[in-house]
Each structure stands twice: as C-alpha cells, then as structure tokens.
Design a protein around this motif. Sequence first.
Motif, short mmCIF file in Angstrom:
data_model
loop_
_atom_site.label_atom_id
_atom_site.label_comp_id
_atom_site.label_asym_id
_atom_site.label_seq_id
_atom_site.Cartn_x
_atom_site.Cartn_y
_atom_site.Cartn_z
N ARG A 62 -19.03 16.14 -9.62
CA ARG A 62 -19.83 15.61 -8.52
C ARG A 62 -19.49 16.28 -7.19
O ARG A 62 -19.46 15.62 -6.14
N LEU A 63 -19.19 17.58 -7.27
CA LEU A 63 -18.93 18.34 -6.05
C LEU A 63 -20.12 18.24 -5.10
O LEU A 63 -21.26 18.35 -5.52
N GLY A 64 -19.83 17.99 -3.82
CA GLY A 64 -20.88 17.92 -2.82
C GLY A 64 -21.50 16.53 -2.66
O GLY A 64 -22.31 16.31 -1.76
N LEU A 65 -21.13 15.59 -3.54
CA LEU A 65 -21.64 14.22 -3.40
C LEU A 65 -20.60 13.36 -2.67
O LEU A 65 -19.44 13.72 -2.56
N TRP A 66 -21.06 12.20 -2.19
CA TRP A 66 -20.22 11.36 -1.34
C TRP A 66 -19.54 10.24 -2.13
O TRP A 66 -20.13 9.68 -3.06
N THR A 67 -18.33 9.91 -1.71
CA THR A 67 -17.56 8.89 -2.41
C THR A 67 -16.67 8.15 -1.43
O THR A 67 -16.48 8.58 -0.29
N LEU A 68 -16.14 7.02 -1.89
CA LEU A 68 -15.06 6.36 -1.16
C LEU A 68 -13.74 6.97 -1.59
O LEU A 68 -13.63 7.46 -2.72
N PRO A 69 -12.73 6.96 -0.72
CA PRO A 69 -11.43 7.50 -1.14
C PRO A 69 -10.87 6.72 -2.33
O PRO A 69 -10.71 5.51 -2.24
N ALA A 70 -10.60 7.41 -3.43
CA ALA A 70 -10.12 6.76 -4.65
C ALA A 70 -9.59 7.82 -5.60
O ALA A 70 -10.02 8.97 -5.55
N GLY A 71 -8.69 7.41 -6.47
CA GLY A 71 -8.16 8.34 -7.47
C GLY A 71 -7.25 7.61 -8.44
O GLY A 71 -7.04 6.40 -8.33
N PHE A 72 -6.70 8.33 -9.39
CA PHE A 72 -5.88 7.70 -10.42
C PHE A 72 -4.59 7.12 -9.84
O PHE A 72 -3.87 7.81 -9.12
N LEU A 73 -4.32 5.87 -10.18
CA LEU A 73 -3.04 5.26 -9.84
C LEU A 73 -1.93 6.04 -10.54
O LEU A 73 -2.06 6.41 -11.70
N GLU A 74 -0.85 6.29 -9.83
CA GLU A 74 0.27 7.06 -10.38
C GLU A 74 1.36 6.13 -10.91
O GLU A 74 1.53 5.01 -10.41
N ASN A 75 2.12 6.61 -11.88
CA ASN A 75 3.30 5.88 -12.32
C ASN A 75 4.20 5.57 -11.12
O ASN A 75 4.35 6.40 -10.22
N GLY A 76 4.76 4.37 -11.11
CA GLY A 76 5.69 4.00 -10.04
C GLY A 76 5.03 3.47 -8.79
O GLY A 76 5.71 3.13 -7.82
N GLU A 77 3.70 3.38 -8.80
CA GLU A 77 2.97 2.95 -7.61
C GLU A 77 2.43 1.52 -7.77
O GLU A 77 1.99 1.14 -8.84
N THR A 78 2.38 0.79 -6.66
CA THR A 78 1.59 -0.44 -6.65
C THR A 78 0.14 -0.06 -6.36
O THR A 78 -0.15 1.04 -5.88
N LEU A 79 -0.78 -0.99 -6.63
CA LEU A 79 -2.20 -0.73 -6.35
C LEU A 79 -2.42 -0.41 -4.87
O LEU A 79 -3.13 0.54 -4.53
N ALA A 80 -1.82 -1.20 -4.00
CA ALA A 80 -2.02 -0.99 -2.56
C ALA A 80 -1.47 0.38 -2.14
O ALA A 80 -2.10 1.10 -1.35
#
Lengths: 189, 189
Positions: A62-80
């Motif tokens: 979806r190059l060139g399309l618009w999105t909200l900032p988001a991506g894969f949660l990483e190990n060791g991370e909280t959701l926030a």
Amino acid sequence: MNFCSQCGAAAIELRVPEGDTLPRYVCAACHTIHYRNPKIVVGCLPEWRGKVLLCKRAIVPRLGLWTLPAGFLENGETLAAGALRETLEEAKAQVDIGELYTVISLPHISQVYMMFRARLASLDFGPGPESLEVRLFDEDDVPWGELAFRTITRTLRNYFLDRKLGGLRLHVSAIEKRATLKPELTGAA
Amino acid sequence: MNFCSQCGAAAIELRVPEGDTLPRYVCAACHTIHYRNPKIVVGCLPEWRGKVLLCKRAIVPRLGLWTLPAGFLENGETLAAGALRETLEEAKAQVDIGELYTVISLPHISQVYMMFRARLASLDFGPGPESLEVRLFDEDDVPWGELAFRTITRTLRNYFLDRKLGGLRLHVSAIEKRATLKPELTGAA
C-alpha cells in the motif's frame, strides 16, 4: 518452514500433535512443535484540535496510501509503548497515549489491530523513513479513497461518527477476508 | 533458534538488520530475518447469577491453582472465537461473549492478555483435559490465595470492585516482572 530451527533436520511435518486439536509444524527428528500465533498490530489515532494525523506510506504494501501510525508489537513491549514507538518512527511525533479505541481481529491474516486514542504533544512532526508525508486532516479532508487498510478506515469512521454522537467508546470487531465478486454479483456493469 | 528454518544453515546471528532498530535472528546464509512477536492470551470471565466460573489447572505451569478459561489465540481465529474455544476446552462450557474487559501487557514474557466478560449459557460444564475441577464461585469464596496468574487476580479484583462501584468498564494495564526482594527489603523477619 522447511527445516527445524531446533535441530536443523529437513523433517518438518504438518500434523496434529498428541493431545492437541490443531495441525502444527512438528519436527519428526527431534519432536519440537513449532507454534505459530497471531501478531498484534498496535498504533494510535493522534488528535490535534479536532484534526487527526495520517502518514502516507513509503513502503509496501500500500505504498503511497494513507494510514495511522501503527506496526507490529515487539517482544518486551507493552501495548502503549508499542503505540508510542510506532508513532515516533513513522511520524516523528510525540503523543500522549489515551484510551484503547479499536480492537479488530483479522483472522485471514492472523493479526489483531489495537488502536489507541492519542493526543499530539506538539506540531513538531514529519515523515520517518517509512513515510512519504505526514499531515493533519479535518474529517472533510480525510482521503477516504486512499486509505491503506480497512482497519484504518474503520477506526477513522468510528471516530468521526462517535464524535458526532457525543461519546467515544471502545469498538471490538472483526474483518473477514474480502470476497472478490464478479461484476454480475455486484450489480455493476 | 539454532538453525535457519528456511535454508537449514547453522548460521543464525542475532543482529540489527539494515533499516531496522532492534536485534533479530538473521540467517547469514540466506539472509532470512526470523521475527519474534508477542503472543495473545485470550479468555473470558464467565458469569452466572453473580458467580464466576473458575478452572483448577491440571497442567503446568501452576498446576492445581485456579484460573479463568484462557489460552493462546490461534492463527485464523478472531478474539471472540478464541475465548469461546478456550472456555469450551477448559470448562466444557458454552458462553455468550460480551464486552472486552481487561487488556494486560506482560512485556517480560511478551504476552498480552485479553479477557472478555461472558455469560454462562447453562450449568452444563465440567473439567476439560487441562482442568482438574471447574466451579462457580461467589466473591467471598474465590480462592484468592490460590489463583494461578496475576492477570487472573487483577481481572477478578477489577470485576468485583467495578460491580460494587456500579459499572463495568474496560481496564487496560501492564504487569511488569515481579522483583524477588530479599527479606531485609520487605520488612519481613
């Protein structure tokens, strides 16, 4: 999966292990069961005086399309923490993370989207390496026809509708695989 | 991870790939990046006339301790479907899944718990293969000292407190690794 990551044998079988109910990748040599589980995509909806922050994607898909900032949660991370990190990476923006706003299961690609409301801390933002452009949009200016993912469309639609209705509340839902309909089934010419 | 699951080479390195920010398992032979991400534990809090349904674990870890029905979300599943399946497997119980109630990040073990409220559809329940016993508990009877996980304790405490306060609402939180304190730091003898 072609080889066992534990013992290196080319002996991976897809079968239901004893005592289990679902097929798994199992190594016939060392008997390791290689589980695969859904991934979490975490992000936020950064708000600034009634506007929302969107990023134009510089990467596939979806190059060139618009999105909200988001991506894969990483190990060791909280959701926030994941939502903060993605927003910093993609929009170079600092936000205060608010309430969890949409939770969307995507079973056909084994993902769960979790989007938080967020308040932009300042107007100091700009495209990170994965974005071509980062901009604030009023509802009327949102490029509805150029959004990258259905999860993003749903989150933004919920948001603007909830605002009109006077209260923002959690939305938990699922999006199933989109059928490819032939023209005669859609009513189109 | 000892071997590359793609090409079988014993050439796995832990390093930050170009354009990335975190160390990943990368195969030096075929350059496949092996991502690892947090898992979702999904479950529910089955209610029946003010009581809640708990399961006594028949498996490690925490064998013999009490828990709410919950387990790893599977590929291809929605959150609600996962909660239904776990409840059927562990408590042989049919429930109607309600609102999402607690979301708890556990960064030290890379898990996110997602617990729904649920209504027990009937009193036809009993221990599945992973449970020793399944019972309904009033608040006063909950075995608070014998609960299997802090996520379960938090979910149940939130629930009974919210009920007293008159409204059940989503709780999003995190539980960090518990420090092992020496006696002199805790004030104990």
